[in-house]
Design a protein around this motif. Structure first.
Motif, mmCIF file in Angstrom:
data_model
loop_
_atom_site.group_PDB
_atom_site.id
_atom_site.type_symbol
_atom_site.label_atom_id
_atom_site.label_comp_id
_atom_site.label_asym_id
_atom_site.label_seq_id
_atom_site.Cartn_x
_atom_site.Cartn_y
_atom_site.Cartn_z
ATOM 1 N N THR A 1 1.541 3.626 -3.374
ATOM 2 C CA THR A 1 0.849 4.918 -3.378
ATOM 3 C C THR A 1 1.828 6.060 -3.655
ATOM 4 N N ARG B 1 2.867 5.908 -7.409
ATOM 5 C CA ARG B 1 1.813 6.348 -8.327
ATOM 6 C C ARG B 1 1.628 7.861 -8.276
ATOM 7 N N GLU C 1 0.810 -1.222 0.000
ATOM 8 C CA GLU C 1 0.000 0.000 0.000
ATOM 9 C C GLU C 1 0.842 1.270 0.000
ATOM 10 N N TYR C 2 1.716 1.440 1.015
ATOM 11 C CA TYR C 2 2.404 2.715 1.174
ATOM 12 C C TYR C 2 3.354 3.012 0.013
#
Length: 312
Positions: free
Chosen positions: A238, A241, A234-235
């Motif tokens: 993110t 992106r 996740e981290y």
């Protein structure tokens, strides 16, 4: 005028004209198809036209003569050797049609013959250009991914094709994994700078190492394992992106905060995540170290006494 023989009774002479129309259709289907190459088929179709003209449908030779002009134009000027039998039959049919009334056919045929002769002469004077030999493509050296080739023995095309197919089969699982795992796919994204991709590889290795140690310690559901998985899934994606959403021409040069570009900020964020994973690894080392210290105290107490007794 074509000679017309009224040998049929007047009551049924009318049937000659519709039969002539059908004969024209048959004549066209023969000379404008593959059957137009065959001498016998062309002669037979032309004979039907001639018979009907003699029986009273003298008009039929004129459209048939026009069809012959198209037939000659189609076959005489392109690979006529393959149509020579059909062309000879067409010439004989043209002679018959001219006798039966289509004498006008002589003039266009004469013009076409002259054009055909000059065309044949021109083609005979044009030299045939030899096709240049295709350059030999050297085999790839073994260092570049090719097959090892022994001296004096050419590489077998079948072996090369089989090796290529096998390599593609072997690398297919890795390609599928890269496509289905978002974090792994980011490591191969060519839009990212090389140093960023190197950080992602290091982050991948460290998170996997931390999760492996925590699982070995029976802490797969601990807070550290949750954080390691969140960093990887996740981290980090993110952050990457967000960088990729910046304009490509400005992402590495335009300052965003305190003179830092998008590339600088992404590098700092990944560094923070690397430090966080390192803290998790350090915690696992401490946990494992406590177990080792406990075991060391036990061994000292147990075997230290035995050593003293043996010394005495």
């Amino acid at each position: 005028m074509p000679p017309e023989l009224n040998i049929l009774p007047d009551a049924i002479s009318w049937i000659v004209h519709p039969a002539a129309g059908l004969a024209l259709g048959h004549f066209a289907s023969v000379i404008y198809s593959r059957q137009g190459k065959q001498f016998g088929l062309v002669i037979r179709a032309a004979a039907i036209i001639a018979v009907l003209a003699v029986l009273g449908a003298g008009w039929v030779v004129h459209p048939a003569a026009g069809m012959l002009l198209g037939f000659f134009g189609q076959r005489a000027f392109h690979r006529w050797q393959h149509h020579s039998a059909g062309l000879l039959a067409g010439v004989l049919a043209a002679g018959v049609f001219m006798v039966l009334g289509a004498s006008w056919l002589i003039f266009p045929l004469a013009v076409m013959a002259v054009i055909w002769v000059f065309t044949a002469m021109f083609r005979s004077n044009v030299p045939v250009l030899e096709r240049p030999a295709e350059p030999e493509v050297p085999a790839l050296p073994q260092q570049a991914g090719g097959l090892p080739v022994s001296a004096g023995a050419p590489a077998e095309p079948v072996a090369i094709a089989a090796a290529s197919a096998g390599a593609a089969h072997r690398t297919a699982p890795a390609a599928v994994a890269a496509a289905t795992d978002p974090f792994t796919a980011l490591q191969f994204d060519t839009r990212l700078p090389g140093d960023i991709r190197a950080q992602l590889v290091a982050l991948d290795l460290r998170t996997q190492e931390a999760l492996t140690h925590l699982h070995a310690l029976g802490q797969a559901s601990s807070e550290g394992a949750y954080v390691a998985r969140a960093i990887r899934d996740e981290y980090a994606p993110t952050s990457v992106r967000a960088y990729l959403n910046l304009p490509r021409t400005r992402a590495d040069v335009a300052p965003i905060e305190n003179g830092k570009t998008g590339r600088d900020l992404l590098r700092e964020q990944l560094e923070l995540l690397l430090d966080a994973v390192q803290d998790i690894l350090d915690a696992t080392v401490q946990a494992g170290g406590q177990d080792m210290l406990t075991n060391q105290r036990f061994l000292r107490e147990k075997f230290g006494k035995v050593k003293k007794e043996l010394d005495v």
